[in-house]
Scaffold this motif. Sequence first.
Motif, PDB file in Angstrom:
ATOM      1  N   ARG A 101       5.233   5.781   6.963  1.00  0.00           N
ATOM      2  CA  ARG A 101       4.751   4.963   5.866  1.00  0.00           C
ATOM      3  C   ARG A 101       3.608   5.687   5.171  1.00  0.00           C
ATOM      4  N   VAL A 102       3.515   5.540   3.859  1.00  0.00           N
ATOM      5  CA  VAL A 102       2.383   6.096   3.122  1.00  0.00           C
ATOM      6  C   VAL A 102       1.569   4.937   2.564  1.00  0.00           C
ATOM      7  N   GLN A 103       0.293   5.189   2.337  1.00  0.00           N
ATOM      8  CA  GLN A 103      -0.557   4.145   1.769  1.00  0.00           C
ATOM      9  C   GLN A 103      -1.193   4.643   0.473  1.00  0.00           C
ATOM     10  N   PHE A 104      -1.412   3.712  -0.429  1.00  0.00           N
ATOM     11  CA  PHE A 104      -1.985   3.999  -1.739  1.00  0.00           C
ATOM     12  C   PHE A 104      -3.303   3.244  -1.852  1.00  0.00           C
ATOM     13  N   ILE A 105      -4.320   3.902  -2.380  1.00  0.00           N
ATOM     14  CA  ILE A 105      -5.619   3.256  -2.569  1.00  0.00           C
ATOM     15  C   ILE A 105      -6.028   3.386  -4.024  1.00  0.00           C
ATOM     16  N   ASP A 106      -6.271   2.258  -4.647  1.00  0.00           N
ATOM     17  CA  ASP A 106      -6.734   2.208  -6.032  1.00  0.00           C
ATOM     18  C   ASP A 106      -8.259   2.273  -6.052  1.00  0.00           C
ATOM     19  N   THR A 107      -8.825   2.773  -7.118  1.00  0.00           N
ATOM     20  CA  THR A 107     -10.285   2.891  -7.227  1.00  0.00           C
ATOM     21  C   THR A 107     -10.797   2.236  -8.506  1.00  0.00           C
ATOM     22  N   LEU A 163     -17.785  -7.889   4.478  1.00  0.00           N
ATOM     23  CA  LEU A 163     -17.191  -6.849   5.315  1.00  0.00           C
ATOM     24  C   LEU A 163     -15.852  -7.285   5.903  1.00  0.00           C
ATOM     25  N   ARG A 164     -15.722  -8.555   6.250  1.00  0.00           N
ATOM     26  CA  ARG A 164     -14.476  -9.015   6.859  1.00  0.00           C
ATOM     27  C   ARG A 164     -13.308  -8.984   5.872  1.00  0.00           C
ATOM     28  N   LYS A 165     -13.609  -8.826   4.573  1.00  0.00           N
ATOM     29  CA  LYS A 165     -12.552  -8.762   3.560  1.00  0.00           C
ATOM     30  C   LYS A 165     -12.246  -7.338   3.125  1.00  0.00           C
ATOM     31  N   LEU A 166     -12.888  -6.361   3.759  1.00  0.00           N
ATOM     32  CA  LEU A 166     -12.602  -4.969   3.400  1.00  0.00           C
ATOM     33  C   LEU A 166     -11.131  -4.662   3.661  1.00  0.00           C
ATOM     34  N   PRO A 167     -10.519  -3.857   2.814  1.00  0.00           N
ATOM     35  CA  PRO A 167      -9.101  -3.530   3.027  1.00  0.00           C
ATOM     36  C   PRO A 167      -8.900  -2.729   4.299  1.00  0.00           C
ATOM     37  N   VAL A 168      -7.764  -2.949   4.926  1.00  0.00           N
ATOM     38  CA  VAL A 168      -7.429  -2.204   6.139  1.00  0.00           C
ATOM     39  C   VAL A 168      -6.824  -0.866   5.728  1.00  0.00           C
ATOM     40  N   VAL A 169      -7.513   0.207   6.070  1.00  0.00           N
ATOM     41  CA  VAL A 169      -7.062   1.553   5.718  1.00  0.00           C
ATOM     42  C   VAL A 169      -6.744   2.302   7.000  1.00  0.00           C
ATOM     43  N   SER A 170      -5.506   2.759   7.134  1.00  0.00           N
ATOM     44  CA  SER A 170      -5.088   3.474   8.343  1.00  0.00           C
ATOM     45  C   SER A 170      -5.447   4.942   8.237  1.00  0.00           C
ATOM     46  N   PRO A 171      -6.119   5.515   9.252  1.00  0.00           N
ATOM     47  CA  PRO A 171      -6.455   6.937   9.218  1.00  0.00           C
ATOM     48  C   PRO A 171      -5.265   7.824   9.560  1.00  0.00           C
ATOM     49  N   ASP A 172      -4.170   7.227  10.009  1.00  0.00           N
ATOM     50  CA  ASP A 172      -3.028   8.003  10.488  1.00  0.00           C
ATOM     51  C   ASP A 172      -1.893   8.102   9.473  1.00  0.00           C
ATOM     52  N   GLU A 173      -2.019   7.428   8.332  1.00  0.00           N
ATOM     53  CA  GLU A 173      -0.954   7.459   7.337  1.00  0.00           C
ATOM     54  C   GLU A 173      -1.312   8.397   6.186  1.00  0.00           C
ATOM     55  N   PHE A 174      -0.300   9.037   5.628  1.00  0.00           N
ATOM     56  CA  PHE A 174      -0.505   9.863   4.446  1.00  0.00           C
ATOM     57  C   PHE A 174      -1.033   8.969   3.331  1.00  0.00           C
ATOM     58  N   THR A 175      -2.149   9.371   2.727  1.00  0.00           N
ATOM     59  CA  THR A 175      -2.857   8.491   1.799  1.00  0.00           C
ATOM     60  C   THR A 175      -2.945   9.101   0.410  1.00  0.00           C
ATOM     61  N   ILE A 176      -2.475   8.343  -0.568  1.00  0.00           N
ATOM     62  CA  ILE A 176      -2.552   8.737  -1.978  1.00  0.00           C
ATOM     63  C   ILE A 176      -3.623   7.882  -2.638  1.00  0.00           C
ATOM     64  N   VAL A 177      -4.729   8.507  -3.041  1.00  0.00           N
ATOM     65  CA  VAL A 177      -5.774   7.795  -3.765  1.00  0.00           C
ATOM     66  C   VAL A 177      -5.471   7.901  -5.251  1.00  0.00           C
TER      67      VAL A 177
END
Length: 325
Positions: free
Chosen positions: A203-209, A144-158
């Motif tokens: 800033r925008v964030q990108f999440i890979d799956t 769990l301590r290595k989970l990526p930090v995902v901001s709920p306030d940034e525009f997110t592209i999955v």
Amino acid sequence: MFDTIPTVPTADEILDRSFRRAAKKMRDKKNKGRANEEFVMAVTQAVHDKLVSIIQSFPEFDTLPPFYRDLVDILYGIEEMRKAFGGVGWAAKHTRDIGKDLARSMRRSPENLAIRKQAVARIASIVHQIDKDLRFLNDARNVLRKLPVVSPDEFTIVVAGYPNVGKSSFIRLVSTATPQVASYPFTTKGVIVGHRELTWRERVQFIDTPGILDAGGDRERNKIERQALNALIYVADVILFIIDPSEHCGYDLATQKLLLEEVRSFAHVPVIVSANKSDLAPYPGVLNMSTVTGEGVSEALEAALRERTPMTIPRPADILPENQE
């Protein structure tokens, strides 16, 4: 959120530390009867406090954002973790009750040493009964301590699609920050989070799956895979689905399209389709790009950014791989 959780010690480690601490206090006492009583009280307090601190070091699951709550459930099961916390809490309570009772009995008995040995044995027995719970929680803590930090306030592209279609390559090309990689037990691949600065305040964030969406041909997707997909969709503002018409990814185009339809059925946000490896096999009707040559990458990024809340959108600079000028 999880990165501050300290290592969860084993039963033997808790007992060893508690006994050493109590023995140090005992050496300073001249009255041996009183020393035995204080030894039991010190062990009791040390074990109780450590067990309570273990529970308190983890965040409350009910207060977690849905993205993280689902990932915890996927990885270890929230109910299983609550059972482990329940076991640790039980041990803390019983250690305190037994220690206090036996310490009080020592004041009225000439057999202080025997009662002290009894107290040590009973406390050790209680703590050893939850050793599996302690090891389980430490395993959970390490992941769990290595989970990526995902901001709920940034525009997110999955960024979705089958493995090897170019998702990570796309994120590395459009991200100004070094992608953060975290591995999960149910896949040899990891979730990648990257960021791109648009302006000095946005800033925008990108999440890979990767891996999570690998349905394995005709195999029906299992519960874990569906939960993982849902967890990622929680934070998506737009989904960029990448296909590989060249089929060099190892999956035929028909299978990739089936996954696309499944993602659309889950999604509650816009889904943009882009065909990668256009240098090998251009695909009509969708955005074409090549993460090798850089062609079309800016256009795919712009298409995703157009789904943001209306505001001035700076045109991304032409993006080329590092080895190109």
